[in-house]
Motif scaffolding. Sequence first.
Motif, PDB file in Angstrom:
ATOM      1  N   HIS A   1       0.921  -1.088   0.102  1.00  0.00           N
ATOM      2  CA  HIS A   1      -0.053  -0.050  -0.122  1.00  0.00           C
ATOM      3  C   HIS A   1       0.810   1.397   0.056  1.00  0.00           C
ATOM      4  CE1 HIS A   1       1.035  -0.773   4.154  1.00  0.00           C
ATOM      5  NE2 HIS A   1       0.941   0.322   4.477  1.00  0.00           N
TER       6      HIS A   1
ATOM      7  N   HIS B   1       2.308   5.461   0.593  1.00  0.00           N
ATOM      8  CA  HIS B   1       2.057   6.530   1.610  1.00  0.00           C
ATOM      9  C   HIS B   1       2.537   7.753   0.916  1.00  0.00           C
ATOM     10  CE1 HIS B   1       1.036   4.599   5.177  1.00  0.00           C
ATOM     11  NE2 HIS B   1       2.055   3.529   4.938  1.00  0.00           N
TER      12      HIS B   1
ATOM     13  N   THR C   1       6.673   6.559   8.687  1.00  0.00           N
ATOM     14  CA  THR C   1       6.145   5.553   9.520  1.00  0.00           C
ATOM     15  C   THR C   1       7.156   5.088  10.441  1.00  0.00           C
ATOM     16  OG1 THR C   1       6.585   3.546   7.927  1.00  0.00           O
ATOM     17  CG2 THR C   1       4.444   4.911   7.869  1.00  0.00           C
TER      18      THR C   1
ATOM     19  N   HIS D   1       4.669  -0.143   0.745  1.00  0.00           N
ATOM     20  CA  HIS D   1       5.302  -1.225   1.538  1.00  0.00           C
ATOM     21  C   HIS D   1       4.410  -2.093   1.830  1.00  0.00           C
ATOM     22  CE1 HIS D   1       4.679   0.185   5.764  1.00  0.00           C
ATOM     23  NE2 HIS D   1       4.005   1.047   5.160  1.00  0.00           N
TER      24      HIS D   1
ATOM     25  N   GLU E   1       3.460  -5.211   5.174  1.00  0.00           N
ATOM     26  CA  GLU E   1       4.126  -5.692   6.543  1.00  0.00           C
ATOM     27  C   GLU E   1       3.613  -6.846   6.905  1.00  0.00           C
ATOM     28  OE1 GLU E   1       3.858  -1.354   8.624  1.00  0.00           O
ATOM     29  OE2 GLU E   1       2.491  -1.645   7.033  1.00  0.00           O
TER      30      GLU E   1
ATOM     31  N   GLN F   1       2.325   1.461  15.973  1.00  0.00           N
ATOM     32  CA  GLN F   1       2.640   2.014  14.655  1.00  0.00           C
ATOM     33  C   GLN F   1       2.430   3.513  14.643  1.00  0.00           C
ATOM     34  OE1 GLN F   1       2.715   2.110   9.977  1.00  0.00           O
ATOM     35  NE2 GLN F   1       2.878   0.277  10.865  1.00  0.00           N
TER      36      GLN F   1
HETATM   37 MN    MN Z   1       1.857   1.488   5.859  1.00  0.00          MN
END
Ligand code: MN
Length: 310
Positions: free
Chosen positions: A64, A66, A71, A108, A110, A123
């Motif tokens: 997704h 940003h 972050t 990125h 996760e 986060q």
């Molecule tokens: Mn993210």
Amino acid sequence: MGDADEPKVDVLTPRDVPLGGPRAMTVRRTLPQRARTLIGAWCFADHYGPDDVARTGGMDVAPHPHTGLQTVSWLFSGEIEHRDSLGSHAYVRPGELNLMTGGQGISHSEVSTPRTTILHGVQLWVALPGEHRHTERDFQHHVPEPVRVDGAVISVFLGELAGALSPVRTFTPLLGAEVLLEPRAAVTLVVNPGFEHGLLVDHGDVRVAGTALHPAELGYIHPGTETLTLVNDSDDTARAVLLGGTPFEEEIVMWWNFIGRSHEDIVRAREEWENASERFGAVEGYAGHRLPAPVLPNATLAPRGNPPRG
Ligand code: MN
């Protein structure tokens, strides 16, 4: 109750938000919320766990995008595999800072690793100031050396506290630190009086500046204080994350994973993600599809700032 010299504290309570993934782990979000958009440049705070991943499915967030933000991933337990469109492939582990700069655009994924049994952490997002919001994408990893003060062990991952200074560059004056408080400890920390602060309690009964906080609550401490006193009212070790920064005076538009300054910024970022633009690059090695952007609301996104001070 706090004495008259102590700064004012507003208690921000969390709301539960499903994070996505096949079984959708739930996080507790304290920023942003109606009463507060930012603490310094900190503009997003999710607290999760301790979760038994055999039951919750753990974290699986597909690629997704940003923009306009950084972050910060900080774990207390477990391990997350990070992949981004810079080509970074990293493991987020307890006590280790992973800071990704979105700037003009990054993407990125996760995923909690198979080794993980308990997933537990935070986060956080940092809004980039206007002059740096189109900066190049970046990824940094840093392991702070914990410092011991009377009654606490502190890991400073951004900024400066208790004589420890993080070497990681920030675009606005910022503080981020994990604080472990010994049972019944009272610890007074010297802080920057130009900063506003937020104390996010992970576990334990913690008072900050005289105000009691429950786990997952975020105590907002108004600027103007030179010290902050943290008290652990329990017979167990307590843990919290202390955030701080110079009040962020710009208004921002936040939608999904984007930060801009206008509705049009967000529309453009969304279109470019949906069209697989080079702006966000590509994540290699994730087993699965990228996340599609949600549909925009049928209204103009309004800029948000903090409530007037006073
Ligand atoms: Mn993210």
